[in-house]
Design a protein around this motif. Structure first.
Motif, mmCIF file in Angstrom:
data_model
loop_
_atom_site.group_PDB
_atom_site.id
_atom_site.type_symbol
_atom_site.label_atom_id
_atom_site.label_comp_id
_atom_site.label_asym_id
_atom_site.label_seq_id
_atom_site.Cartn_x
_atom_site.Cartn_y
_atom_site.Cartn_z
ATOM 1 N N PRO A 115 -9.769 -23.853 65.978
ATOM 2 C CA PRO A 115 -10.299 -22.498 66.046
ATOM 3 C C PRO A 115 -9.567 -21.548 65.093
ATOM 4 O O PRO A 115 -8.374 -21.710 64.841
ATOM 5 C CB PRO A 115 -10.066 -22.083 67.503
ATOM 6 N N LEU A 116 -10.306 -20.569 64.582
ATOM 7 C CA LEU A 116 -9.744 -19.578 63.666
ATOM 8 C C LEU A 116 -10.005 -18.174 64.187
ATOM 9 O O LEU A 116 -10.943 -17.949 64.946
ATOM 10 C CB LEU A 116 -10.371 -19.706 62.278
ATOM 11 N N GLN A 117 -9.167 -17.231 63.720
ATOM 12 C CA GLN A 117 -9.364 -15.825 64.023
ATOM 13 C C GLN A 117 -10.163 -15.197 62.884
ATOM 14 O O GLN A 117 -10.205 -15.725 61.764
ATOM 15 C CB GLN A 117 -8.017 -15.116 64.144
ATOM 16 N N ALA A 118 -10.768 -14.052 63.162
ATOM 17 C CA ALA A 118 -11.561 -13.350 62.148
ATOM 18 C C ALA A 118 -10.722 -13.065 60.899
ATOM 19 O O ALA A 118 -11.194 -13.240 59.776
ATOM 20 C CB ALA A 118 -12.127 -12.054 62.718
ATOM 21 N N LYS A 119 -9.468 -12.667 61.096
ATOM 22 C CA LYS A 119 -8.625 -12.334 59.940
ATOM 23 C C LYS A 119 -8.326 -13.562 59.072
ATOM 24 O O LYS A 119 -7.996 -13.432 57.903
ATOM 25 C CB LYS A 119 -7.337 -11.650 60.382
ATOM 26 N N GLN A 120 -8.446 -14.763 59.631
ATOM 27 C CA GLN A 120 -8.258 -15.986 58.852
ATOM 28 C C GLN A 120 -9.547 -16.374 58.120
ATOM 29 O O GLN A 120 -9.496 -17.021 57.075
ATOM 30 C CB GLN A 120 -7.840 -17.134 59.770
ATOM 31 N N ILE A 121 -10.679 -15.984 58.667
ATOM 32 C CA ILE A 121 -11.974 -16.350 58.084
ATOM 33 C C ILE A 121 -12.332 -15.439 56.912
ATOM 34 O O ILE A 121 -12.869 -15.898 55.903
ATOM 35 C CB ILE A 121 -13.067 -16.310 59.174
ATOM 36 N N GLY A 126 -14.584 -14.939 51.021
ATOM 37 C CA GLY A 126 -14.591 -14.127 49.809
ATOM 38 C C GLY A 126 -14.549 -12.629 50.020
ATOM 39 O O GLY A 126 -14.882 -11.875 49.115
ATOM 40 N N LEU A 127 -14.122 -12.178 51.189
ATOM 41 C CA LEU A 127 -14.024 -10.746 51.445
ATOM 42 C C LEU A 127 -12.564 -10.313 51.408
ATOM 43 O O LEU A 127 -11.667 -11.119 51.632
ATOM 44 C CB LEU A 127 -14.610 -10.406 52.821
ATOM 45 N N SER A 128 -12.349 -9.024 51.142
ATOM 46 C CA SER A 128 -10.989 -8.500 51.173
ATOM 47 C C SER A 128 -10.565 -8.349 52.628
ATOM 48 O O SER A 128 -11.379 -8.038 53.491
ATOM 49 C CB SER A 128 -10.924 -7.148 50.457
ATOM 50 N N ALA A 129 -9.303 -8.569 52.894
ATOM 51 C CA ALA A 129 -8.793 -8.561 54.265
ATOM 52 C C ALA A 129 -8.488 -7.139 54.728
ATOM 53 O O ALA A 129 -7.384 -6.822 55.150
ATOM 54 C CB ALA A 129 -7.565 -9.442 54.377
ATOM 55 N N THR A 130 -9.494 -6.278 54.686
ATOM 56 C CA THR A 130 -9.339 -4.909 55.189
ATOM 57 C C THR A 130 -9.791 -4.874 56.638
ATOM 58 O O THR A 130 -10.524 -5.750 57.100
ATOM 59 C CB THR A 130 -10.177 -3.918 54.363
ATOM 60 N N ILE A 134 -12.672 -7.243 58.505
ATOM 61 C CA ILE A 134 -12.267 -8.106 59.624
ATOM 62 C C ILE A 134 -13.103 -7.769 60.856
ATOM 63 O O ILE A 134 -13.617 -8.669 61.529
ATOM 64 C CB ILE A 134 -10.756 -7.980 59.902
ATOM 65 N N GLU A 135 -13.266 -6.484 61.155
ATOM 66 C CA GLU A 135 -14.044 -6.082 62.330
ATOM 67 C C GLU A 135 -15.512 -6.462 62.168
ATOM 68 O O GLU A 135 -16.156 -6.896 63.124
ATOM 69 C CB GLU A 135 -13.901 -4.583 62.600
ATOM 70 N N GLY A 136 -16.056 -6.305 60.963
ATOM 71 C CA GLY A 136 -17.440 -6.713 60.719
ATOM 72 C C GLY A 136 -17.628 -8.212 60.912
ATOM 73 O O GLY A 136 -18.618 -8.667 61.495
ATOM 74 N N THR A 137 -16.661 -8.983 60.432
ATOM 75 C CA THR A 137 -16.727 -10.437 60.594
ATOM 76 C C THR A 137 -16.556 -10.812 62.061
ATOM 77 O O THR A 137 -17.245 -11.706 62.560
ATOM 78 C CB THR A 137 -15.652 -11.120 59.723
ATOM 79 N N ARG A 138 -15.672 -10.122 62.770
ATOM 80 C CA ARG A 138 -15.490 -10.391 64.201
ATOM 81 C C ARG A 138 -16.803 -10.150 64.956
ATOM 82 O O ARG A 138 -17.187 -10.931 65.835
ATOM 83 C CB ARG A 138 -14.377 -9.521 64.784
ATOM 84 N N ALA A 139 -17.532 -9.100 64.599
ATOM 85 C CA ALA A 139 -18.825 -8.818 65.238
ATOM 86 C C ALA A 139 -19.811 -9.958 64.961
ATOM 87 O O ALA A 139 -20.550 -10.386 65.853
ATOM 88 C CB ALA A 139 -19.385 -7.494 64.740
ATOM 89 N N LYS A 140 -19.804 -10.468 63.745
ATOM 90 C CA LYS A 140 -20.685 -11.588 63.399
ATOM 91 C C LYS A 140 -20.287 -12.846 64.180
ATOM 92 O O LYS A 140 -21.144 -13.589 64.664
ATOM 93 C CB LYS A 140 -20.643 -11.858 61.896
ATOM 94 N N LEU A 141 -18.995 -13.080 64.309
ATOM 95 C CA LEU A 141 -18.514 -14.232 65.072
ATOM 96 C C LEU A 141 -18.960 -14.129 66.534
ATOM 97 O O LEU A 141 -19.430 -15.107 67.123
ATOM 98 C CB LEU A 141 -16.993 -14.337 64.973
ATOM 99 N N LYS A 142 -18.834 -12.939 67.114
ATOM 100 C CA LYS A 142 -19.248 -12.750 68.503
ATOM 101 C C LYS A 142 -20.755 -12.952 68.651
ATOM 102 O O LYS A 142 -21.214 -13.506 69.653
ATOM 103 C CB LYS A 142 -18.831 -11.365 68.998
#
Length: 180
Positions: A115-121, A126-130, A134-142
């Motif tokens: 398993p990975l965290q959003a900040k690792q994904i 290819g996104l900047s780690a801002t 991270i929050e946008g990716t976390r929403a997509k993961l959820k």
């Protein structure tokens, strides 16, 4: 010494020049606004067209179950489209049906040892780690968890949902024993 009438004329001329400069600037801004509005209109039409095509592709899925609705999100859609971009997972539905960013997330998780965290994904897609990315990716993961594509056994950690029937998590129709 400068006379009062000469000073007034100089100030009036300076004000007139400033008014003309502002009129020119306003005309340029009006032209830029018109171009931006045309660009926005093109993007809205493109998004609506893509949404329609995705809905048609999802409806045309040959193995789709009649009792599994594609529209399972009861929340109102802000743009009035009414189409779920991430359909609920069901047997035979491949990750290639997902929008690009979701497919990228699935590929990263398929290659991950656990398993990975959003900040690792985020950097791996290819996104900047801002914080925003991270929050946008976390929403997509959820969203992917809610729709059955991923699991989240520990808070904030995401992995592919285990599928016994599918050796290739990105293409559940992949034949067993095939080397291509």
């Amino acid at each position: 010494m400068v006379s009062l009438p000469e000073e007034l004329e100089a100030r009036e001329a300076a004000a007139r020049r400033r008014v003309e400069e502002l009129r020119t600037e306003a005309t340029e801004l009006a032209l830029r606004l018109e171009a931006a509005q045309k660009d926005l209109s093109r993007w809205e039409i493109t998004r609506e067209t893509v949404t329609e095509v995705l809905a048609e592709l999802s409806a045309a899925e040959p193995d789709s179950d009649a009792d599994v609705p594609v529209e399972s999100d009861p929340k109102p859609h802000p743009h009035g489209t009414g189409v779920v971009m991430v359909p609920p997972w069901r047997e035979g539905l491949a990750a290639k049906m997902l929008p690009d960013v979701y497919r990228d997330i699935m590929e990263v998780l398929a290659d991950a040892p656990g398993p990975l965290q959003a900040k690792q994904i985020v950097p791996r897609i290819g996104l900047s780690a801002t914080a925003g990315k991270i929050e946008g990716t976390r929403a997509k993961l959820k969203r992917l968890v809610e729709r059955g594509w991923l699991t989240s056994d520990a808070p904030g950690r995401f992995a592919l949902a285990r599928r016994e029937a599918s050796p290739d998590p990105l293409n559940p129709r992949w034949p067993r024993g095939s080397s291509s």
